[in-house]
Design a protein around this motif. Structure first.
Motif, PDB file in Angstrom:
ATOM      1  N   LEU A  89      96.912 -69.623   0.533  1.00 12.36           N
ATOM      2  CA  LEU A  89      95.640 -70.275   0.200  1.00 12.36           C
ATOM      3  C   LEU A  89      94.791 -70.489   1.451  1.00 12.36           C
ATOM      4  O   LEU A  89      93.581 -70.254   1.446  1.00 12.36           O
ATOM      5  CB  LEU A  89      95.914 -71.616  -0.483  1.00 12.36           C
ATOM      6  N   LYS A  90      95.440 -70.923   2.546  1.00 14.10           N
ATOM      7  CA  LYS A  90      94.693 -71.184   3.772  1.00 14.10           C
ATOM      8  C   LYS A  90      94.196 -69.900   4.429  1.00 14.10           C
ATOM      9  O   LYS A  90      93.282 -69.939   5.262  1.00 14.10           O
ATOM     10  CB  LYS A  90      95.552 -72.001   4.753  1.00 14.10           C
ATOM     11  N   ALA A  91      94.796 -68.785   4.044  1.00 13.07           N
ATOM     12  CA  ALA A  91      94.305 -67.493   4.523  1.00 13.07           C
ATOM     13  C   ALA A  91      93.113 -67.009   3.700  1.00 13.07           C
ATOM     14  O   ALA A  91      92.511 -65.977   4.018  1.00 13.07           O
ATOM     15  CB  ALA A  91      95.426 -66.454   4.474  1.00 13.07           C
ATOM     16  N   GLY A  92      92.798 -67.746   2.631  1.00 13.43           N
ATOM     17  CA  GLY A  92      91.613 -67.404   1.845  1.00 13.43           C
ATOM     18  C   GLY A  92      91.871 -66.894   0.445  1.00 13.43           C
ATOM     19  O   GLY A  92      90.933 -66.664  -0.316  1.00 13.43           O
ATOM     20  N   GLU A  93      93.144 -66.738   0.067  1.00 13.90           N
ATOM     21  CA  GLU A  93      93.450 -66.207  -1.255  1.00 13.90           C
ATOM     22  C   GLU A  93      93.126 -67.229  -2.341  1.00 13.90           C
ATOM     23  O   GLU A  93      93.295 -68.434  -2.162  1.00 13.90           O
ATOM     24  CB  GLU A  93      94.939 -65.837  -1.327  1.00 13.90           C
ATOM     25  N   VAL A  94      92.640 -66.729  -3.466  1.00 15.59           N
ATOM     26  CA  VAL A  94      92.446 -67.548  -4.660  1.00 15.59           C
ATOM     27  C   VAL A  94      93.539 -67.154  -5.643  1.00 15.59           C
ATOM     28  O   VAL A  94      93.673 -65.978  -5.995  1.00 15.59           O
ATOM     29  CB  VAL A  94      91.061 -67.328  -5.299  1.00 15.59           C
ATOM     30  N   ILE A  95      94.337 -68.116  -6.064  1.00 17.05           N
ATOM     31  CA  ILE A  95      95.494 -67.818  -6.912  1.00 17.05           C
ATOM     32  C   ILE A  95      95.201 -68.219  -8.354  1.00 17.05           C
ATOM     33  O   ILE A  95      94.833 -69.361  -8.633  1.00 17.05           O
ATOM     34  CB  ILE A  95      96.748 -68.546  -6.402  1.00 17.05           C
ATOM     35  N   LEU A  96      95.340 -67.262  -9.253  1.00 19.50           N
ATOM     36  CA  LEU A  96      95.104 -67.499 -10.679  1.00 19.50           C
ATOM     37  C   LEU A  96      96.365 -67.215 -11.469  1.00 19.50           C
ATOM     38  O   LEU A  96      97.032 -66.208 -11.252  1.00 19.50           O
ATOM     39  CB  LEU A  96      93.954 -66.623 -11.188  1.00 19.50           C
ATOM     40  N   GLU A  97      96.671 -68.130 -12.378  1.00 19.31           N
ATOM     41  CA  GLU A  97      97.788 -67.934 -13.291  1.00 19.31           C
ATOM     42  C   GLU A  97      97.249 -67.988 -14.720  1.00 19.31           C
ATOM     43  O   GLU A  97      96.635 -68.988 -15.110  1.00 19.31           O
ATOM     44  CB  GLU A  97      98.835 -69.038 -13.106  1.00 19.31           C
ATOM     45  N   ASN A  98      97.444 -66.914 -15.480  1.00 22.35           N
ATOM     46  CA  ASN A  98      97.067 -66.944 -16.884  1.00 22.35           C
ATOM     47  C   ASN A  98      98.144 -67.663 -17.672  1.00 22.35           C
ATOM     48  O   ASN A  98      99.330 -67.410 -17.495  1.00 22.35           O
ATOM     49  CB  ASN A  98      96.897 -65.518 -17.437  1.00 22.35           C
ATOM     50  N   THR A  99      97.711 -68.582 -18.525  1.00 19.94           N
ATOM     51  CA  THR A  99      98.635 -69.295 -19.388  1.00 19.94           C
ATOM     52  C   THR A  99      98.482 -68.736 -20.789  1.00 19.94           C
ATOM     53  O   THR A  99      97.420 -68.834 -21.392  1.00 19.94           O
ATOM     54  CB  THR A  99      98.318 -70.806 -19.401  1.00 19.94           C
ATOM     55  N   ARG A 100      99.534 -68.129 -21.308  1.00 22.32           N
ATOM     56  CA  ARG A 100      99.433 -67.499 -22.625  1.00 22.32           C
ATOM     57  C   ARG A 100      99.335 -68.554 -23.724  1.00 22.32           C
ATOM     58  O   ARG A 100     100.005 -69.569 -23.687  1.00 22.32           O
ATOM     59  CB  ARG A 100     100.637 -66.598 -22.890  1.00 22.32           C
ATOM     60  N   THR A 101      98.478 -68.278 -24.698  1.00 19.17           N
ATOM     61  CA  THR A 101      98.373 -69.112 -25.888  1.00 19.17           C
ATOM     62  C   THR A 101      98.453 -68.202 -27.098  1.00 19.17           C
ATOM     63  O   THR A 101      98.102 -67.029 -27.032  1.00 19.17           O
ATOM     64  CB  THR A 101      97.038 -69.882 -25.919  1.00 19.17           C
ATOM     65  N   GLU A 102      98.914 -68.744 -28.195  1.00 18.18           N
ATOM     66  CA  GLU A 102      99.055 -67.944 -29.405  1.00 18.18           C
ATOM     67  C   GLU A 102      97.722 -67.709 -30.098  1.00 18.18           C
ATOM     68  O   GLU A 102      97.528 -66.730 -30.784  1.00 18.18           O
ATOM     69  CB  GLU A 102     100.035 -68.632 -30.374  1.00 18.18           C
ATOM     70  N   GLU A 103      96.790 -68.653 -29.935  1.00 19.06           N
ATOM     71  CA  GLU A 103      95.508 -68.489 -30.594  1.00 19.06           C
ATOM     72  C   GLU A 103      94.610 -67.567 -29.799  1.00 19.06           C
ATOM     73  O   GLU A 103      94.898 -67.208 -28.664  1.00 19.06           O
ATOM     74  CB  GLU A 103      94.836 -69.856 -30.761  1.00 19.06           C
ATOM     75  N   SER A 104      93.481 -67.168 -30.421  1.00 12.55           N
ATOM     76  CA  SER A 104      92.507 -66.378 -29.688  1.00 12.55           C
ATOM     77  C   SER A 104      91.932 -67.256 -28.585  1.00 12.55           C
ATOM     78  O   SER A 104      91.850 -68.471 -28.706  1.00 12.55           O
ATOM     79  CB  SER A 104      91.386 -65.915 -30.622  1.00 12.55           C
ATOM     80  N   GLY A 105      91.529 -66.630 -27.513  1.00  7.35           N
ATOM     81  CA  GLY A 105      91.017 -67.393 -26.374  1.00  7.35           C
ATOM     82  C   GLY A 105      91.924 -67.223 -25.187  1.00  7.35           C
ATOM     83  O   GLY A 105      92.733 -66.297 -25.117  1.00  7.35           O
ATOM     84  N   GLY A 106      91.782 -68.091 -24.235  1.00 10.10           N
ATOM     85  CA  GLY A 106      92.591 -67.967 -23.029  1.00 10.10           C
ATOM     86  C   GLY A 106      92.704 -69.279 -22.283  1.00 10.10           C
ATOM     87  O   GLY A 106      91.950 -70.226 -22.532  1.00 10.10           O
ATOM     88  N   ALA A 107      93.660 -69.325 -21.391  1.00  8.70           N
ATOM     89  CA  ALA A 107      93.874 -70.510 -20.563  1.00  8.70           C
ATOM     90  C   ALA A 107      94.293 -70.044 -19.178  1.00  8.70           C
ATOM     91  O   ALA A 107      94.953 -69.008 -19.036  1.00  8.70           O
ATOM     92  CB  ALA A 107      94.945 -71.408 -21.176  1.00  8.70           C
ATOM     93  N   ALA A 108      93.888 -70.784 -18.178  1.00  7.06           N
ATOM     94  CA  ALA A 108      94.198 -70.370 -16.810  1.00  7.06           C
ATOM     95  C   ALA A 108      94.305 -71.579 -15.894  1.00  7.06           C
ATOM     96  O   ALA A 108      93.775 -72.660 -16.184  1.00  7.06           O
ATOM     97  CB  ALA A 108      93.121 -69.425 -16.288  1.00  7.06           C
ATOM     98  N   ARG A 109      95.006 -71.356 -14.789  1.00  7.73           N
ATOM     99  CA  ARG A 109      95.129 -72.344 -13.713  1.00  7.73           C
ATOM    100  C   ARG A 109      94.749 -71.626 -12.423  1.00  7.73           C
ATOM    101  O   ARG A 109      95.331 -70.597 -12.080  1.00  7.73           O
ATOM    102  CB  ARG A 109      96.555 -72.881 -13.637  1.00  7.73           C
ATOM    103  N   ILE A 110      93.745 -72.160 -11.734  1.00 14.73           N
ATOM    104  CA  ILE A 110      93.237 -71.521 -10.534  1.00 14.73           C
ATOM    105  C   ILE A 110      93.370 -72.491  -9.361  1.00 14.73           C
ATOM    106  O   ILE A 110      93.028 -73.666  -9.488  1.00 14.73           O
ATOM    107  CB  ILE A 110      91.751 -71.112 -10.697  1.00 14.73           C
TER     108      ILE A 110
END
Length: 205
Positions: A32-53
């Motif tokens: 992170l301190k080197a500049g990377e942006v980390i994204l984790e997709n969180t799967r959901t059963e419904e249509s749509g999406g969820a993420a943690r950045i």
């Protein structure tokens, strides 16, 4: 009475500890301190999406907060934003309306959300009304001596049926770019070259 007071203190302590957000592990923090942006997709059963950045921003937490909670800046970091207005604001919460139009094939999104704020530390937002079915999430700010680890969690479900992969694909590309743009706007990039790259990510620039 003493037992009641003890119980209230315990409940408050448990609630506060439940909101505690831990620093990333040393290896992740180095990335992170080197500049990377980390994204984790969180799967959901419904249509749509969820993420943690997660991102590291080398700036005071007040400056980052000011970028996030500014309609003026939102026009820069939110893709397709056509309207942003604060409908109600108190010391504890803000109600905001936004209208977003991203392209000819994507319906206009007109939604209102309520943000409960714990300044410079934590905020939670949730849909109040509008064309989305679900929009909710959090912002967490972990202050460090040399900057802030910013953690953003979001879950979105369109009001009309949409392919799940399309929503997730937009998140996978759009969310890290939005966070990088915010870092540039807060003057929190690790160096001048990265700041230029971060600002290039701003869809409204």
């Amino acid at each position: 009475m003493k037992q009641l007071l003890s119980l209230l203190v315990l409940c408050f302590s448990l609630e506060a500890s439940a909101r505690e957000v831990q620093l990333p592990d040393p290896e992740t923090l180095k990335r992170l301190k080197a500049g990377e942006v980390i994204l984790e997709n969180t799967r959901t059963e419904e249509s749509g999406g969820a993420a943690r950045i997660v991102i590291f921003i080398q700036a005071p937490v007040e400056a980052i907060w000011g970028v996030i909670y500014s309609c003026e800046n939102a026009f820069i970091f939110v893709e397709g934003l056509k309207l942003c207005e604060v409908l109600e604001q108190t010391s504890d919460y803000t109600i905001t309306r936004q209208v977003v139009k991203k392209g000819l094939l994507i319906p206009t999104q007109d939604y209102t959300f309520r943000t409960v704020q714990e300044p410079f530390r934590h905020a939670e937002f949730k849909l109040v009304d509008g064309s989305l079915k679900v929009m909710e999430g959090t912002w967490d700010f972990i202050a460090m001596p040399d900057g802030v680890v910013l953690i953003h969690e979001i879950r979105v479900q369109p009001g009309v049926p949409a392919p799940r992969f399309m929503v997730r694909q937009q998140m996978r590309k759009g969310m890290p770019e939005m966070m990088a743009c915010m870092r540039g706007l807060a003057d929190g990039s690790v160096n001048a070259d990265m700041k230029a790259r971060d600002l290039e990510m701003c869809p409204g620039s």
